[in-house]
Design an enzyme around this catalytic site. Structure first.
Site, mmCIF file in Angstrom:
data_model
loop_
_atom_site.group_PDB
_atom_site.id
_atom_site.type_symbol
_atom_site.label_atom_id
_atom_site.label_comp_id
_atom_site.label_asym_id
_atom_site.label_seq_id
_atom_site.Cartn_x
_atom_site.Cartn_y
_atom_site.Cartn_z
ATOM 1 C CG ASN A 134 -1.961 -1.030 1.205
ATOM 2 O OD1 ASN A 134 -2.639 -1.195 0.185
ATOM 3 N ND2 ASN A 134 -2.123 -1.774 2.282
ATOM 4 C CG HIS B 110 -10.102 -1.564 7.618
ATOM 5 N ND1 HIS B 110 -9.453 -1.574 8.829
ATOM 6 C CD2 HIS B 110 -9.330 -2.283 6.763
ATOM 7 C CE1 HIS B 110 -8.329 -2.253 8.713
ATOM 8 N NE2 HIS B 110 -8.223 -2.691 7.467
ATOM 9 C CD GLU C 296 -12.781 1.790 4.398
ATOM 10 O OE1 GLU C 296 -12.238 1.478 3.328
ATOM 11 O OE2 GLU C 296 -13.088 0.975 5.268
ATOM 12 C CB SER D 89 -9.225 -1.064 2.029
ATOM 13 O OG SER D 89 -10.168 -1.948 2.602
ATOM 14 C CG ASP E 160 -10.357 4.757 7.299
ATOM 15 O OD1 ASP E 160 -9.372 5.221 6.705
ATOM 16 O OD2 ASP E 160 -10.330 3.684 7.932
ATOM 17 C CG HIS F 184 -6.988 2.385 1.139
ATOM 18 N ND1 HIS F 184 -5.881 1.643 0.816
ATOM 19 C CD2 HIS F 184 -7.499 1.834 2.266
ATOM 20 C CE1 HIS F 184 -5.732 0.662 1.692
ATOM 21 N NE2 HIS F 184 -6.714 0.755 2.582
ATOM 22 C CE LYS G 139 -3.597 0.894 4.275
ATOM 23 N NZ LYS G 139 -3.533 0.878 5.737
HETATM 24 C C1 LIG Z 1 -9.455 1.475 5.470
HETATM 25 C C2 LIG Z 1 -8.407 1.166 6.473
HETATM 26 N N1 LIG Z 1 -8.491 1.713 7.691
HETATM 27 C C3 LIG Z 1 -7.553 1.462 8.633
HETATM 28 C C4 LIG Z 1 -6.483 0.635 8.386
HETATM 29 C C5 LIG Z 1 -5.440 0.411 9.429
HETATM 30 O O1 LIG Z 1 -4.314 1.191 9.157
HETATM 31 P P1 LIG Z 1 -2.869 0.777 9.674
HETATM 32 O O2 LIG Z 1 -2.354 -0.241 8.724
HETATM 33 O O3 LIG Z 1 -2.096 2.053 9.666
HETATM 34 O O4 LIG Z 1 -3.050 0.217 11.039
HETATM 35 C C6 LIG Z 1 -6.354 0.059 7.128
HETATM 36 C C7 LIG Z 1 -5.179 -0.823 6.849
HETATM 37 O O5 LIG Z 1 -5.160 -1.729 6.135
HETATM 38 C C8 LIG Z 1 -7.331 0.320 6.153
HETATM 39 O O6 LIG Z 1 -7.255 -0.247 4.943
#
Ligand SMILES: Cc1ncc(COP(=O)(O)O)c(C=O)c1O
Length: 401
Positions: free
Chosen positions: A59, A146, A189, A193, A218, A221, A250
């Site tokens: 990512n 997520h 989001e 993701s 969120d 991405h 990411k």
């Molecule tokens: C949409 C989403 N939120 C939160 C997270 C968590 O982030 P981190 O990897 O920094 O813990 C991810 C990670 O894959 C994600 O895809």
């Protein structure tokens, strides 16, 4: 081993065998460099074999995890502050490098303040602890959100309602159902993701405003991917959510999550976010790296556009070959194949041709929507994309639905 231990061991093995029987067993891969774009698998499912592959599974959208300027900044932060923060922010772990990054992130996404957490996962737990603090609250969440958002809801005091993915009518219905709640909190989001599709964020913000609901977006991405200097979809659309959740892991090539919003929201996260309060502050290296990554994105502001061009080339080529790939501008290119076993076979066939794109299976994605999630980054070269397209073309016949 005591008799009890043996019984538990047996149960665990049976449960693992069940996962394996439905193609859901996961194994850790072990990667040994060299640079993120290419990886050398030296363990896990490939134990014993050392194979160099082009990596389509990271990512690190902007390739900044391997950027010399970013790595040097991480090293400088270690020299200035040490290898670890040694305590949580509310004890002695609050270093100047944390505050510096918070101010830079707030400026980037256009919020009053920001607080960093050790991971993006913890940021989602913390924001929900802060906002959904009463049993009289209801969180209304997009079905495809997520796992960290779902876990944040589970740990909060609130009830949960789910609405169909990106469906404004269903969102309104659920908001009306929760009319009697003290507070209604909508979680979405900006770019999803596993599908790479965008939320209708402007419309969602309007619905929340009409219903007096809080909005949590969120942006994990979308950061580094869309918006001015990669500041995300909210910044691009001029949407100001109640809370913006992000990650440095990411698009910034580093590590650590954050919650941005008003001063009161941030104070509330600091006071109620257990994943913030009871966890050691992020390592200084990650803070220094993230600030340097923000500098790169500010100076080279056409990077998000370049990334979109690269992923469009791949997306259009795969669609032309007949793969089931949705349109969109995110670099997340999901190739849907249906069943987990098919996705595993396709991933293995690609691996034999020099490409690493592991299968994404339930429960990460809904049943019968297993896929490869292919993600071109700024670290790739155009020739890498061409090589991948050639490999996918040779496999198309074999994997016709
Ligand atoms: C949409 C989403 N939120 C939160 C997270 C968590 O982030 P981190 O990897 O920094 O813990 C991810 C990670 O894959 C994600 O895809």
């Amino acid at each position: 081993m005591s008799v009890d231990d043996q019984a538990i061991e047996e149960q665990l093995r049976e449960e693992l065998a069940e996962l394996s029987a439905c193609d859901q067993l996961r194994q850790r891969s072990v990667i040994d460099g060299p640079d993120g774009r290419q990886i050398s698998l030296c363990g896990g499912p490939n134990a014993g074999k050392r194979v160099k592959l082009l990596n389509w599974a990271g990512n690190d959208y902007q390739g900044l995890a391997q950027d010399r300027r970013v790595k040097n900044a991480a090293a400088r932060a270690v020299r200035s502050y040490g290898a670890g923060a040694a305590a949580s922010r509310l004890l002695s772990g609050g270093l100047r490098c944390h505050r510096r990054l918070e101010q830079r992130l707030a400026g980037w996404v256009g919020s009053d303040d920001c607080v960093v957490t050790t991971t993006g996962y913890q940021a989602n737990l913390a924001v929900l602890a802060a906002l959904a603090s009463s049993t009289e609250d209801t969180v209304i969440v997009d079905r495809l959100a997520h796992a960290s958002t779902y876990d944040g809801i589970r740990l909060s005091a609130a009830s949960m309602l789910r609405f169909s993915h990106n469906n404004l009518q269903d969102l309104e219905r659920k908001l009306r159902l929760a009319e009697a709640s003290r507070r209604r909190i909508v979680c979405v989001e900006s770019i999803y993701s596993m599908d790479g599709d965008e939320a209708p964020l402007r419309e969602i913000a309007d619905v929340c405003e009409r219903h007096n609901a809080a909005l949590v977006v969120d942006e994990d991405h979308a950061l580094g991917v869309v918006g001015p200097c990669g500041a995300g979809l909210c910044a691009e659309l001029g949407v100001r959510p109640t809370a913006l959740v992000g990650t440095c892991s990411k698009g910034l090539g580093s590590q650590g999550g954050f919650v941005a919003g008003s001063a009161a929201l941030v104070e509330q996260v600091v006071n109620r976010g257990r994943s913030f309060i009871f966890s050691t502050a992020p390592v200084p290296a990650a803070m220094g790296a993230a600030v340097a990554a923000l500098d790169v994105l500010r100076r080279e502001d056409d990077r998000p556009q370049q990334l979109q061009q690269r992923s469009q080339a791949l997306r259009q080529a795969l669609i032309a070959q007949g793969w089931q790939v949705a349109q969109g501008r995110s670099p997340i290119v999901p190739v849907l194949v249906g069943e987990a076993a098919t996705a595993l076979r396709l991933a293995q066939a690609l691996r034999e041709r020099g490409h690493y794109a592991p299968a994404i299976r339930p429960p990460t994605v809904p049943a019968h929507t297993a896929r490869l999630r292919i993600l071109p980054t700024m670290a790739h070269r155009d020739t890498d994309v061409r090589r991948l397209c050639e490999a996918m073309a040779t496999l198309r016949q074999e994997f016709t639905a």
